[in-house]
Design an enzyme around this catalytic site. Structure first.
Site, PDB file in Angstrom:
ATOM      1  N   ASP A 285       4.570 -36.825  37.522  1.00  0.00           N
ATOM      2  CA  ASP A 285       3.343 -36.004  37.402  1.00  0.00           C
ATOM      3  C   ASP A 285       3.455 -34.744  38.258  1.00  0.00           C
ATOM      4  O   ASP A 285       4.199 -34.713  39.242  1.00  0.00           O
ATOM      5  CB  ASP A 285       2.165 -36.866  37.887  1.00  0.00           C
ATOM      6  CG  ASP A 285       0.823 -36.359  37.404  1.00  0.00           C
ATOM      7  OD1 ASP A 285       0.804 -35.350  36.676  1.00  0.00           O
ATOM      8  OD2 ASP A 285      -0.192 -36.980  37.765  1.00  0.00           O
TER       9      ASP A 285
ATOM     10  N   GLU B  80      -4.296 -39.525  29.020  1.00  0.00           N
ATOM     11  CA  GLU B  80      -4.184 -39.860  30.450  1.00  0.00           C
ATOM     12  C   GLU B  80      -5.539 -40.385  30.893  1.00  0.00           C
ATOM     13  O   GLU B  80      -6.570 -39.794  30.572  1.00  0.00           O
ATOM     14  CB  GLU B  80      -3.792 -38.640  31.291  1.00  0.00           C
ATOM     15  CG  GLU B  80      -3.730 -38.996  32.766  1.00  0.00           C
ATOM     16  CD  GLU B  80      -3.310 -37.854  33.677  1.00  0.00           C
ATOM     17  OE1 GLU B  80      -3.069 -36.735  33.195  1.00  0.00           O
ATOM     18  OE2 GLU B  80      -3.241 -38.110  34.902  1.00  0.00           O
TER      19      GLU B  80
ATOM     20  N   GLU C  48       2.316 -42.859  35.832  1.00  0.00           N
ATOM     21  CA  GLU C  48       2.431 -41.495  36.386  1.00  0.00           C
ATOM     22  C   GLU C  48       2.584 -41.566  37.901  1.00  0.00           C
ATOM     23  O   GLU C  48       1.701 -42.075  38.594  1.00  0.00           O
ATOM     24  CB  GLU C  48       1.181 -40.669  36.054  1.00  0.00           C
ATOM     25  CG  GLU C  48       1.166 -40.158  34.658  1.00  0.00           C
ATOM     26  CD  GLU C  48       0.108 -39.067  34.445  1.00  0.00           C
ATOM     27  OE1 GLU C  48      -0.370 -38.479  35.438  1.00  0.00           O
ATOM     28  OE2 GLU C  48      -0.230 -38.832  33.270  1.00  0.00           O
TER      29      GLU C  48
ATOM     30  N   ASN D  50      -2.460 -43.241  36.569  1.00  0.00           N
ATOM     31  CA  ASN D  50      -1.968 -42.610  37.807  1.00  0.00           C
ATOM     32  C   ASN D  50      -1.694 -43.665  38.877  1.00  0.00           C
ATOM     33  O   ASN D  50      -2.480 -44.593  39.051  1.00  0.00           O
ATOM     34  CB  ASN D  50      -2.998 -41.615  38.329  1.00  0.00           C
ATOM     35  CG  ASN D  50      -3.062 -40.375  37.459  1.00  0.00           C
ATOM     36  OD1 ASN D  50      -2.170 -39.535  37.497  1.00  0.00           O
ATOM     37  ND2 ASN D  50      -4.102 -40.289  36.643  1.00  0.00           N
TER      38      ASN D  50
ATOM     39  N   GLU E 131       1.174 -30.109  31.147  1.00  0.00           N
ATOM     40  CA  GLU E 131      -0.278 -30.318  31.305  1.00  0.00           C
ATOM     41  C   GLU E 131      -0.918 -29.024  31.797  1.00  0.00           C
ATOM     42  O   GLU E 131      -0.229 -28.136  32.297  1.00  0.00           O
ATOM     43  CB  GLU E 131      -0.578 -31.490  32.232  1.00  0.00           C
ATOM     44  CG  GLU E 131      -0.030 -31.364  33.627  1.00  0.00           C
ATOM     45  CD  GLU E 131      -0.422 -32.529  34.531  1.00  0.00           C
ATOM     46  OE1 GLU E 131      -1.512 -33.079  34.358  1.00  0.00           O
ATOM     47  OE2 GLU E 131       0.378 -32.859  35.429  1.00  0.00           O
TER      48      GLU E 131
END
Ligand code: C2E
Ligand code: MG
Ligand code: MG
Length: 754
Positions: A659, A539, A629, A597, A716
């Protein structure tokens, strides 16, 4: 004697000439007719002047001719005047008939020297000098019959008018009629008495002057008075006229009925007015005051005006008072003001009016301490979504009602926008207990629905009352925005920390552009591993190597840019970095993917699909290697549109990851419709659950659910070997967390993976 009369006649002629000229010049419609009539009176007087002065028969004859023909002219103009003054239409036939008669008379008179049928002259002595007196014959009789006939018609017209007009008009006719009669009688007397000098010419002069005065100059006072009186009576205002001694001399009918008296009771006016409106002691000569009688919806509003009346010499002659019932207008005005200053739904002050009231309150009480508070309903959108807008409206009304009942006296409050309210509370009245009890939660009930609304309060203590009210509310709002723990904390105060935060926000916002171009912002890579611990991707997380403040984690700048929308710039930069890296890896590590993101704000400010597909095309990357995400909050507004965007991403070949799953609100509810490929479950949200066993159960259920829905799962925030193992056993496919590696620079990451 003859000389005196000659003087008088000369004077009369001069006066008649003047009247005729003035009448001619006057702008009145009747002006030309009056000018003609007064001018027509000149020849008979002139004729007589000649007769009086003449010592020969020839000159006297000239005088008599002027006199006789002049009389026809007088009668002609008199008839014309009578018709016009009395507003009667003359027929064409009558006009022609009369004119013919006059023509015949003039012709027969002019024939006298040949036939001697009209008149002759006889010499007598007057004032020791020869005077030629008229001896009338047959033709003279015709002339007299004609003139008297016309006179008679004129008199009849005036008498008819006098009898058929209202009394107030009679003055116009009676004066002229009277003068006409007197002059006619006087003239007749001289004709038949055969007295040498015709004194009735004086009557002609006077008649001319009166005609001029009454037709042109005269203003019918009584008529005007009566008309004005009627006008005043018909006016909607109550009117009272007072003499110099303040004694009421007249009141119109609205005035009489306002104070409920009759016309005979004018003595009571002053006393009644004082009883109703109080004693007005204005020192000004003329004044206007507003007066309210009664209260609430029964209140009557009056406007009282006093005026001084003066005479022609501008000396005070009295005064009058007008009283107007202004209730309807006042009510309408008040309603308009109310509508403009009050919110339609809740009846509270509008934002602008609240600010205005606060401004006034602060300047009126400079020594008093106040707090400004910003009240926000938590998750109000959800209330609207889950229940209905009608319930939402009811909730807002309930809050408004509770503000009215629960807040101490001396507070000001209003609705600032949708679900936010503004308050001004005297510091002495504020306490945490009050805020907690009245302002942090409220129960809304409608029918069978009962809902517990949470409210957050941002408070700013006014230190400098000179600061603009909107700035005070901005500060209170800032304080409110610091409430992170939504369920435990309800109230936040503006303090130096917040102020520093504001300064910090401004500071870093001004530097973002440079930070991007100078590559101070660097992407960090946090590895993502599969069940066997092999790195499959990473990520991308932003870090800022700030030249002044050193290494900054995203928590120092991401929320700031998310709030002000600048996150779009940063994200676009990060997406480009991701594409650069993937392009570089192309040949060496073609299996590795990168997750980027996307902030909810990106959806507002840019076309995310267009931007990202353009990038992958530019760098020649397979879209599958770039994962998108998004967080649940993206779906909180315009859910349908957002879903369409996600579908577009998937159609273009990207993998979409949800996410921070579990930290939002209706996650599970949304999940079934969400076009996502991977569920990123944040271990942190399980941290809230005390019992390990419970957390495990929840986790297992989410993983099962995602499997049932055909969505891959990624956990995560994995920090321990134990967690990793348990999750793997439960069927989780991918993992990310400090247990494997923290986010790291590209070089470290490449080493980590090799
Ligand atoms: P996120 O997208 O949920 O990223 C995961 C965050 O969890 C990262 O924090 C990561 O360092 C942290 N983390 C990973 N493993 C663990 C662990 O085992 N324990 C703990 N306690 N934390 C772990 P980071 O890098 O501070 O980022 C915070 C958030 O900032 C991110 O949350 C993301 O929402 C946002 N962010 C970071 N970079 C960007 C970016 O470039 N664009 C956007 N829009 N947001 C970003
Ligand atoms: Mg993330
Ligand atoms: Mg996350």
């Amino acid at each position: 004697m003859r000389f005196e009369f000659a003087l008088i006649y000369t004077f009369m002629i001069a006066a008649l000439v003047a009247c005729s000229l003035m009448a001619h010049r006057s702008r009145r419609q009747i002006g030309s007719t009056v000018a003609l009539l007064t001018a027509s009176l000149i020849p008979p007087v002139l004729g007589n002047l000649i007769i009086v002065c003449a010592h020969t028969a020839a000159l006297s004859t000239v005088g008599y001719y002027i006199y006789f023909i002049g009389m026809n002219f007088v009668m002609y103009s008199l008839l014309r005047f009578a018709f016009e003054y009395c507003a009667i239409k003359r027929g064409w036939f009558a006009r022609c008939g009369v004119n013919t008669l006059f023509a015949v008379d003039i012709v027969q008179l002019l024939c006298n020297p040949f036939f001697n049928h009209a008149f002759g002259l006889e010499e007598i002595i007057a004032d020791d000098a020869p005077y030629f007196r008229l001896v009338p014959y047959f033709g003279q009789a015709f002339h007299r019959v004609l003139d008297y006939g016309i006179l008679a018609v004129t008199l009849i017209i005036f008498i008819y008018k006098l009898m058929h007009s209202p009394r107030i008009y009679s003055e116009r006719y009676s004066v002229i009629l009277g003068t006409m009669l007197c002059t006619a009688v006087w003239q007749t007397f001289y004709i038949f008495s055969r007295t040498p000098i015709d004194r009735s010419m004086i009557g002609f002069g006077v008649f001319g002057l009166l005609i001029y005065y009454f037709s042109i100059r005269y203003r019918p006072r009584r008529l005007l008075d009566s008309m004005l009186g009627r006008l005043a009576s018909g006016m909607p205002e109550a009117l009272f006229f007072f003499d110099m001694n303040n004694k009421c001399i007249w009141a119109n009918s609205p005035g009489l009925s306002l104070i409920d008296i009759t016309e005979d009771e004018l003595d009571k006016v002053c006393e009644k007015l004082t009883g109703m409106f109080g004693a007005h002691t204005q020192t000004e000569r003329e004044w206007t005051v507003r007066h309210v009688i009664g209260t609430g919806s029964d209140a009557k509003y009056y406007v009282l005006e006093k005026h001084i009346l003066t005479d022609d010499n501008l000396r005070d002659a009295g005064q009058f008072l007008s009283i107007r019932d202004n209730t309807d207008e006042e009510r309408r005005l008040r309603q308009e003001i109310y509508n403009a200053t009050h919110d339609r739904l809740t009846g509270l002050y509008t934002k602008e009016y609240l600010y205005e009231c606060i401004r006034r309150r602060l300047s009126a009480n400079p020594d008093r301490k106040y707090l400004v508070a910003f009240l926000n309903v938590k998750n109000f959108k959800i209330v609207n979504d889950i229940f209905s807008n009608a319930f939402g409206d009811h909730a807002l009304r309930t809050i408004a009602k509770s503000l009215h009942t629960d807040l101490p006296k001396g507070c000001l409050f209003g609705r600032i926008s949708g679900d936010t309210f503004g308050l001004l509370i005297p510091a002495s009245e504020f306490s945490m207990e009050l805020a907690e009890a009245s302002l942090s939660s409220i129960v809304v009930e409608q029918g069978t629905v009962v809902y517990h609304l949470l409210m957050h309060l941002g408070v700013y203590e006014i230190i400098d009352p000179e600061v603009d009210v909107s700035v005070m509310f901005d500060r209170a709002h800032l304080a409110l925005s610091t409430i992170v723990d939504e369920y435990q904390t309800h109230i936040a105060f503006y303090n130096d920390e917040i102020r520093d935060q504001v300064l910090w926000n401004q500071h870093i916002s001004s530097q973002l552009k440079t930070a991007i171009t100078e590559r101070q912002i660097v992407p960090y890579y946090q590895p993502i591993v599969d069940r066997s611990g092999v790195c499959v991707g990473a990520e991308m997380l932003a870090r800022w190597n700030h030249p002044e403040h050193g290494f900054l984690p995203p928590s120092r700048f991401i929320p700031v840019f998310e709030r002000n929308g600048m996150i779009v710039e940063l994200d676009k930069y990060m997406w480009r970095c991701a594409c650069e890296t993937l392009a570089r890896w192309g040949d060496v590590q073609p299996e590795l993917f990168l997750s980027v993101n996307i902030s909810p704000k990106d959806f507002y400010f840019t076309d995310v699909v267009e931007d990202i597909t353009h990038l992958v095309r530019e760098y020649g990357i397979a879209p599958r290697r770039l994962r998108i995400e998004i967080t649940e909050t993206v779906m909180m507004t315009e859910a349908e549109d957002r879903m369409a965007i996600l579908r577009e991403f998937r159609r273009a070949g990207f993998l979409v990851e949800m996410d921070d799953f579990g930290s939002g609100y209706s996650s599970l509810n949304l999940l079934k419709d969400m076009p996502v490929d991977v569920l990123k479950i944040d271990m942190k949200f399980l941290g809230k659950t005390d019992e390990e066993a419970k957390a495990t159960t929840i986790m297992r259920n989410i993983l099962n659910l995602s499997e049932d829905l055909g969505i891959a799962s990624l956990t995560e925030g994995v920090e321990t070997e134990q967690q990793y193992r348990t999750l793997a056993e439960m069927g989780c496919k991918l993992f990310q967390g400090y247990h494997f590696a923290k986010p790291m620079p590209i070089d470290d990451f490449e080493r980590f993976c090799s």
